[in-house]
Design a protein around this motif. Structure first.
Motif, PDB file in Angstrom:
ATOM      1  N   ALA A   1      -3.874   2.638  -1.197  1.00 45.81           N
ATOM      2  CA  ALA A   1      -4.579   1.359  -1.090  1.00 45.81           C
ATOM      3  C   ALA A   1      -3.990   0.332  -2.056  1.00 45.81           C
ATOM      4  O   ALA A   1      -3.781  -0.834  -1.697  1.00 45.81           O
ATOM      5  CB  ALA A   1      -6.064   1.560  -1.393  1.00 45.81           C
ATOM      6  N   ALA A   2      -3.706   0.764  -3.296  1.00 45.89           N
ATOM      7  CA  ALA A   2      -3.124  -0.142  -4.285  1.00 45.89           C
ATOM      8  C   ALA A   2      -1.754  -0.648  -3.841  1.00 45.89           C
ATOM      9  O   ALA A   2      -1.425  -1.825  -3.992  1.00 45.89           O
ATOM     10  CB  ALA A   2      -3.010   0.563  -5.637  1.00 45.89           C
ATOM     11  N   THR A   3      -0.960   0.252  -3.280  1.00 43.89           N
ATOM     12  CA  THR A   3       0.383  -0.125  -2.834  1.00 43.89           C
ATOM     13  C   THR A   3       0.319  -1.023  -1.605  1.00 43.89           C
ATOM     14  O   THR A   3       1.088  -1.982  -1.484  1.00 43.89           O
ATOM     15  CB  THR A   3       1.208   1.139  -2.522  1.00 43.89           C
TER      16      THR A   3
ATOM     17  N   VAL B   1      -0.753  -5.732   2.804  1.00 38.62           N
ATOM     18  CA  VAL B   1      -1.034  -5.059   4.073  1.00 38.62           C
ATOM     19  C   VAL B   1      -2.538  -4.979   4.295  1.00 38.62           C
ATOM     20  O   VAL B   1      -3.021  -5.036   5.421  1.00 38.62           O
ATOM     21  CB  VAL B   1      -0.402  -3.646   4.083  1.00 38.62           C
ATOM     22  N   ILE B   2      -3.302  -4.827   3.198  1.00 34.41           N
ATOM     23  CA  ILE B   2      -4.762  -4.823   3.281  1.00 34.41           C
ATOM     24  C   ILE B   2      -5.304  -5.954   2.413  1.00 34.41           C
ATOM     25  O   ILE B   2      -4.601  -6.488   1.554  1.00 34.41           O
ATOM     26  CB  ILE B   2      -5.369  -3.476   2.825  1.00 34.41           C
TER      27      ILE B   2
ATOM     28  N   ALA C   1       6.780  -7.509   2.620  1.00 37.84           N
ATOM     29  CA  ALA C   1       7.083  -6.328   3.423  1.00 37.84           C
ATOM     30  C   ALA C   1       6.154  -5.195   3.010  1.00 37.84           C
ATOM     31  O   ALA C   1       5.720  -5.116   1.874  1.00 37.84           O
ATOM     32  CB  ALA C   1       8.530  -5.896   3.197  1.00 37.84           C
ATOM     33  N   SER C   2       5.842  -4.297   3.976  1.00 36.26           N
ATOM     34  CA  SER C   2       4.975  -3.168   3.670  1.00 36.26           C
ATOM     35  C   SER C   2       5.683  -2.196   2.735  1.00 36.26           C
ATOM     36  O   SER C   2       6.798  -1.777   3.006  1.00 36.26           O
ATOM     37  CB  SER C   2       4.591  -2.438   4.963  1.00 36.26           C
ATOM     38  N   PRO C   3       5.037  -1.817   1.620  1.00 34.88           N
ATOM     39  CA  PRO C   3       5.666  -0.922   0.649  1.00 34.88           C
ATOM     40  C   PRO C   3       5.219   0.524   0.795  1.00 34.88           C
ATOM     41  O   PRO C   3       5.250   1.284  -0.165  1.00 34.88           O
ATOM     42  CB  PRO C   3       5.184  -1.501  -0.676  1.00 34.88           C
TER      43      PRO C   3
ATOM     44  N   LEU D   1      -5.649   2.786 -10.194  1.00 37.04           N
ATOM     45  CA  LEU D   1      -5.427   1.633 -11.086  1.00 37.04           C
ATOM     46  C   LEU D   1      -4.023   1.641 -11.669  1.00 37.04           C
ATOM     47  O   LEU D   1      -3.380   0.597 -11.793  1.00 37.04           O
ATOM     48  CB  LEU D   1      -6.451   1.636 -12.223  1.00 37.04           C
ATOM     49  N   LEU D   2      -3.538   2.826 -12.020  1.00 37.15           N
ATOM     50  CA  LEU D   2      -2.188   2.945 -12.568  1.00 37.15           C
ATOM     51  C   LEU D   2      -1.159   2.457 -11.547  1.00 37.15           C
ATOM     52  O   LEU D   2      -0.225   1.717 -11.880  1.00 37.15           O
ATOM     53  CB  LEU D   2      -1.919   4.404 -12.940  1.00 37.15           C
ATOM     54  N   ILE D   3      -1.347   2.856 -10.304  1.00 35.08           N
ATOM     55  CA  ILE D   3      -0.435   2.455  -9.233  1.00 35.08           C
ATOM     56  C   ILE D   3      -0.532   0.953  -8.973  1.00 35.08           C
ATOM     57  O   ILE D   3       0.470   0.285  -8.715  1.00 35.08           O
ATOM     58  CB  ILE D   3      -0.739   3.231  -7.936  1.00 35.08           C
ATOM     59  N   LEU D   4      -1.742   0.403  -9.066  1.00 32.34           N
ATOM     60  CA  LEU D   4      -1.923  -1.025  -8.838  1.00 32.34           C
ATOM     61  C   LEU D   4      -1.123  -1.838  -9.852  1.00 32.34           C
ATOM     62  O   LEU D   4      -0.423  -2.790  -9.487  1.00 32.34           O
ATOM     63  CB  LEU D   4      -3.407  -1.396  -8.929  1.00 32.34           C
ATOM     64  N   PHE D   5      -1.210  -1.465 -11.126  1.00 33.47           N
ATOM     65  CA  PHE D   5      -0.485  -2.203 -12.162  1.00 33.47           C
ATOM     66  C   PHE D   5       1.022  -2.007 -12.040  1.00 33.47           C
ATOM     67  O   PHE D   5       1.795  -2.857 -12.474  1.00 33.47           O
ATOM     68  CB  PHE D   5      -0.963  -1.764 -13.553  1.00 33.47           C
TER      69      PHE D   5
END
Length: 304
Positions: A70-72, A78-79, A152-154, A266-270
């Motif tokens: 979701a974060a990516t 994309v969302i 672009a979608s990651p 959260l880690l992935i979001l940052f």
């Protein structure tokens, strides 16, 4: 010395009783993840305006990498932001396996999941509605100016990011059996350490004294629990759930911590989203929502 030995022996005994239940739970969840995980992520990515509803429902089930996905997805737009909130608030991380292993009453588990789902969905739709208003205002102000190219979608980065953060849950050698065993051992270690720490606290401080302190400061426990929930590790949700089961936390503090606990999300979001101010605003909002809900539950004396 005898007291310390008893603390660890009691913690070990209590933890070992959970091992078979934890393993069977993770085995079932891993099978579900490998069978439907990819379809779930695709459903969220294609949900459009219904994103918060679909995200909240799918987020209830603990899927390794789902909050990371979701974060990516959000980093690549994309969302929507509302869908990201819905998933983070509803995802149960390690809470569900721990409750199942402890054989908590099914009605209690369903109430917790239902509250997380409803709050996630409500916040998600509210955020998206607000963002649409802001976007319309921004579009009016930007009329005649060239638009920025779409992101672009990651999605292809999700596996790499999970690997870097030791998620260890995406189709490696040994399949679901090895993955379920890894999760079981990791969570068992967390439970043992937390149980030992609680036993020591009860032994040296006194269970009655600790209970009195927390009951006298319910607001403080809500703020502290939400802060612990923000730790980007499954140990956070394990600790909060165990503290509740031990009677050290009330329902308000439980929900405050679990609402903001999204594992490595959260880690992935940052890491994936390079807009630092946006990430900090999301973090502050997530914490505020958890605290406000927790305080409201405590004030209303809601029980499970």
């Amino acid at each position: 010395m005898e007291t310390i030995l008893n603390i660890f022996l009691d913690a070990g005994t209590d933890t070992l009783k959970l091992l078979p239940f934890l393993f069977l739970t993770y085995l079932a969840l891993e099978a579900l993840e490998h069978r439907a995980g990819k379809r779930a992520k695709q459903a969220v990515a294609k949900a459009g305006a219904a994103g918060p509803a679909i995200g909240a429902v799918l987020g209830v089930f603990p899927q390794c990498g789902f909050s990371a996905a979701a974060a990516t997805f959000y980093a690549g737009r994309v969302i929507s932001l509302g869908t990201l909130f819905a998933i983070f608030l509803s995802t149960s991380d390690e809470m569900l396996p721990v409750l199942l292993a402890q054989q908590v009453d099914a009605a209690v588990i369903l109430k917790i999941l239902g509250m997380k789902l409803a709050i996630g969905m409500a916040v998600g739709f509210a955020v998206d509605a607000f963002m649409r208003i802001m976007d319309r205002r921004a579009a009016s102000a930007q009329e005649g100016r060239p638009s920025k190219p779409p992101h672009a979608s990651p999605e292809h980065h999700i596996h790499v990011l999970c690997e870097q953060d030791h998620c260890d849950c995406h189709g490696e050698e040994g399949g679901i059996l090895k993955s379920a065993l890894k999760h079981t051992l990791q969570v068992t270690l967390f439970i043992f350490l937390i149980t030992a720490a609680l036993n020591a606290l009860f032994a040296f401080v006194g269970e009655d004294v600790l209970a009195g302190l927390l009951s006298a400061n319910p607001a403080l426990s809500v703020f502290a629990s939400a802060l612990v929930g923000l730790i980007p590790n499954c140990a956070a949700s394990v600790a909060i759930t165990q503290l509740y089961l031990e009677g050290a936390l009330g329902v308000g503090a439980l929900m405050a911590g679990l609402l903001v606990s999204a594992g490595v999300g959260l880690l992935i979001l940052f890491r994936a989203n390079r807009r630092l101010k946006e990430n900090l605003a999301f973090l502050a909002s997530l914490y505020a929502i958890g605290v406000c809900v927790g305080l409201a539950i405590s004030a209303l004396r809601i029980t499970l």
